[in-house]
Design an enzyme around this catalytic site. Structure first.
Site, PDB file in Angstrom:
ATOM      1  N   THR A  51     -15.359   1.256   5.916  1.00  0.00           N
ATOM      2  CA  THR A  51     -16.655   1.548   5.300  1.00  0.00           C
ATOM      3  C   THR A  51     -17.795   0.945   6.111  1.00  0.00           C
ATOM      4  OG1 THR A  51     -15.558   1.562   3.143  1.00  0.00           O
ATOM      5  CG2 THR A  51     -17.955   1.407   3.124  1.00  0.00           C
ATOM      6  N   TYR A 139      -3.845  -4.092   5.867  1.00  0.00           N
ATOM      7  CA  TYR A 139      -4.482  -2.871   5.376  1.00  0.00           C
ATOM      8  C   TYR A 139      -3.639  -1.683   5.823  1.00  0.00           C
ATOM      9  CZ  TYR A 139      -8.404   0.508   4.905  1.00  0.00           C
ATOM     10  OH  TYR A 139      -9.214   1.567   4.581  1.00  0.00           O
ATOM     11  N   LYS A 168      -3.779  -4.364   1.291  1.00  0.00           N
ATOM     12  CA  LYS A 168      -4.709  -3.342   0.811  1.00  0.00           C
ATOM     13  C   LYS A 168      -3.947  -2.027   0.906  1.00  0.00           C
ATOM     14  CE  LYS A 168      -9.111  -1.023   1.600  1.00  0.00           C
ATOM     15  NZ  LYS A 168     -10.257  -0.821   2.501  1.00  0.00           N
TER      16      LYS A 168
END
Length: 297
Positions: A51, A139, A168
């Site tokens: 992001t 992640y 994640k």
């Protein structure tokens, strides 16, 4: 619920955007974002994730953004610094820099494009863990990286490396999350906002959130309600948040629609770095309508 090893990141971590102005990092705007999240009571911030457009940040910018966010937060919220790379040596270098900057932990994306074997994943994350004592959140996002880190591999990484504390989980598979939970004591955090409640129902402890950039308190209300055993309240928040997650984030690749939403809300320029490109008028109109439907505009 069972205690897991990464409880320090239970709750809502917001994967914050990196604001740009005229092609450069907008440090003034980034400072305002950090301040706003501290005022909102956001549990943790993850700068330089997907992001945060980490693929288009230089390694020097990545280090500067992480250090800047740590400095601005001044211990008021936790910092899960995005310092992963598809080069193990670069991941180690940036992780050491995050440690010096005062980060709480680090978000380590699975090496992307080069598609390591499971043994390669094991050795990569082990090498990063051995280089620093920062808590590591792995992640796993096969849709972006090109390959999946198997639950057995995650369990093997965790067994060898006590500083690897959480995953994640962005595979979209509740089966995979359930298997990881069964095989290890790693903390599972949702990598998809819309799956936060389903993932918590099988033992997850929170989310690394995109929509938390605009509604952190609502995401925290969902997570805290479930953690407190208030299932119906959590379901109510899920139903409210789900259209925002689905309708905003489906318009284009993250963070393109998010930055459009933030611009519409008067927060930042909405500027992207190529190859990411802003929405056209029709896409922006869809985002605007989603914000209106939610009650934000």
């Amino acid at each position: 619920m069972a205690t897991t090893r990464g409880e320090l990141f239970a709750g809502v971590t917001v994967a914050i955007v990196t604001p740009f102005r005229n092609g450069e990092v907008d440090w003034d705007d980034l400072g305002k974002l950090v301040e706003w999240h501290c005022e909102q009571g956001t549990d943790a911030l993850a700068p330089c994730g997907t992001t945060g457009e980490s693929p288009t940040l230089t390694h020097e910018e990545n280090e500067r953004v992480v250090a800047f966010v740590c400095e601005k937060a001044r211990g008021r919220t936790k910092i899960m610094a995005g310092t992963g790379s598809n080069s193990t040596s670069e991941a180690i270098r940036m992780t050491k820099a995050a440690k010096r900057a005062g980060a709480t932990g680090t978000l380590q994306v699975g090496p992307y494009y080069n598609k390591p074997s499971q043994e390669g994943y094991f050795r990569h994350f082990s090498a990063v863990a051995e280089a620093t004592d920062l808590p590591i959140v792995v992640y796993n996002i096969p849709g972006r990286t090109g390959s999946n880190i198997a639950p057995e591999t995650l369990a093997k990484i965790a067994e060898k490396n006590p500083t690897v504390v959480a995953v994640k989980e962005a595979t979209g598979s509740l089966d995979q999350a359930s298997q990881t939970i069964a095989l290890s004591d790693l903390t599972i955090l949702s990598g998809d906002d819309s799956l936060t409640l389903p993932l918590m129902s099988v033992g997850g402890k929170g989310v690394v959130s995109v929509v938390g950039n605009i509604v952190p308190r609502d995401m925290m209300a969902l997570v805290r309600a479930f953690a407190a055993g208030k299932i119906e309240e959590a379901q109510t928040w899920h139903r409210k948040l789900f259209p925002l997650c689905r309708d905003m984030l489906s318009v284009s690749t993250n963070p393109i629609p998010l930055k459009a939403a933030m611009k519409l809300l008067g927060r930042g320029t909405g500027e992207m770095r190529l190859p990411m490109y802003p929405l056209d008028a029709a896409g922006e109109a869809r985002v605007r309508q989603t914000l209106v439907n939610y009650g934000l505009l």
